[in-house]
Design an enzyme around this catalytic site. Structure first.
Site: not given
Ligand code: IPM
Ligand code: MG
Length: 360
Positions: A142, A193, A225, A249, A253
């Site tokens: 990133y 990885k 993975d 990231d 989620d």
């Molecule tokens: C998060 C989001 C951000 C990230 C995006 C919106 C830049 O997905 O905070 O997880 O990738 O960190």
């Molecule tokens: Mg995110």
């Protein structure tokens, strides 16, 4: 106590959920005689609309002058056509970078009251679910060099991002994870990885060295993975997961969803000092903007994490207890939890619970 908090409501449902978190923080302040001075600043799409830039210098300065930063969410389809440097998301990445917030802490916990909302079978979450993802936040792909090649050797357009980590960047995030494990169930899983990526092999080498400094903490490596699979196969095996930016990231989620709702998960982003940024892990959900239907719990709990990190551990716990209790009572539930309550109903109920449970 008198603390200054930079408040970034952001885009989409950001303003609604932040208002509920401030409602709860105000209740804590009122009850305990603290003063929180909020300084509202723009970042993301609303900042682009107002100033032409996703992260105005004034926002950075205000954040740097504040004790903490509370953020809602940024982004939305309105700004999707913009290029990488001018997108709303750049604001988030920019604040993290400017404030040196390298450690992103994302707890995933299954609230008993929401067991039915968990998409996994009972036998899988039978042992409960209480893990923390420690995500490296200002390195990796990133932030590494990004290049667009208009014409490569075959005459095609191409692009690449560089996933790069230095030893010191890995060491400092590793220590955050091990220190945290010491306060929890003393188990660290480092996710990489290393069977493919050089940056992961370096990551693993450093993690093994730091692990030796923490002989009381059980340590293991896991490929990313496999981790994605293990999270839905047996999430109870995890205590602290430490991983690089992009893997964290994605996995966070996934980990949030198995708690039943992504609307429940707060996060803190920390650096060397005590100044942190606190935000829900979900996005700006533009299609729900202004409808007063979004679950504000993730942002309210982020406010709780803020309190803990400014030295008010007990008050952070009070906010968490208030949330747990409101969920347990079950009278107030937002749509994502299968209920019909509004965003503000939820904020009101949690603020009232803080008043009830707090020391009088
Ligand atoms: C998060 C989001 C951000 C990230 C995006 C919106 C830049 O997905 O905070 O997880 O990738 O960190
Ligand atoms: Mg995110």
């Amino acid at each position: 106590m008198n603390k200054t908090i930079a408040v970034i409501k952001g885009d989409g449902i950001g303003p609604e959920i932040v208002s509920e978190a401030l409602k709860v923080l105000d209740k804590v302040a009122e009850k305990y005689g603290h003063t929180f001075t909020y300084k509202e600043v723009l970042a993301g799409g609303c900042a682009i609309d107002a100033t032409g830039m996703p992260l105005p210098q004034k926002t950075i300065d205000t954040c740097l002058e504040s004790d903490s930063v509370l953020l809602g969410a940024v982004g939305g389809p309105k700004w999707d056509h913009l290029g990488g440097e001018t997108r709303p998301e750049k604001a988030l990445l920019g604040i993290r970078h400017e404030l040196g917030l390298y450690a992103n802490i994302r707890p995933s916990k299954l609230f008993d009251a929401l067991k039915n909302a968990c998409p996994l079978k009972d036998e899988i979450v039978g042992n409960g679910l209480d893990l923390v993802i420690v995500r490296e936040l200002i390195g990796g792909a990133y932030f590494g060099k990004k290049v667009i090649i208009e014409k490569n050797e075959n005459g095609e357009k191409a692009a690449y991002d560089t996933m790069i980590y230095s030893v010191s960047e890995i060491e400092r995030i590793a220590r955050v994870a091990f220190d945290m494990a010491r306060k929890r169930r003393k188990k660290v899983t480092s996710v990489d990885k290393a069977n493919v990526l050089e940056s992961s092999r370096l990551w693993r080498e450093v993690l093994h060295r730091i692990a030796k400094e923490y002989p009381d903490v059980e340590y293991s490596d896991m490929l990313v993975d496999n981790t994605a699979m293990q999270l839905v196969r047996n999430p109870g095996q995890f205590d602290v997961i430490v991983t690089e930016n992009m893997f964290g990231d994605i996995l966070s989620d996934e980990a949030s969803m198995i708690t039943g709702s992504i609307g429940m998960i707060p996060s803190s982003s920390l650096g060397e000092g005590t100044r942190g940024m606190y935000e829900p892990i979900h996005g700006s959900a533009p299609k729900y903007k202004g409808l007063n239907v979004i679950n504000p719990v993730a942002t309210i709990l982020s406010g709780g994490m803020l309190l803990e990190n400014i030295g008010e551990q007990a008050l952070g716990e009070l906010v968490e207890r208030a949330v747990t209790e409101v969920l347990r009572e079950g009278r107030v539930r937002t749509k994502d939890m299968g209920g019909t309550s509004t965003t503000s109903d939820m904020g009101d109920a949690i603020a009232a619970k803080v008043r009830e449970l707090g020391r009088s």
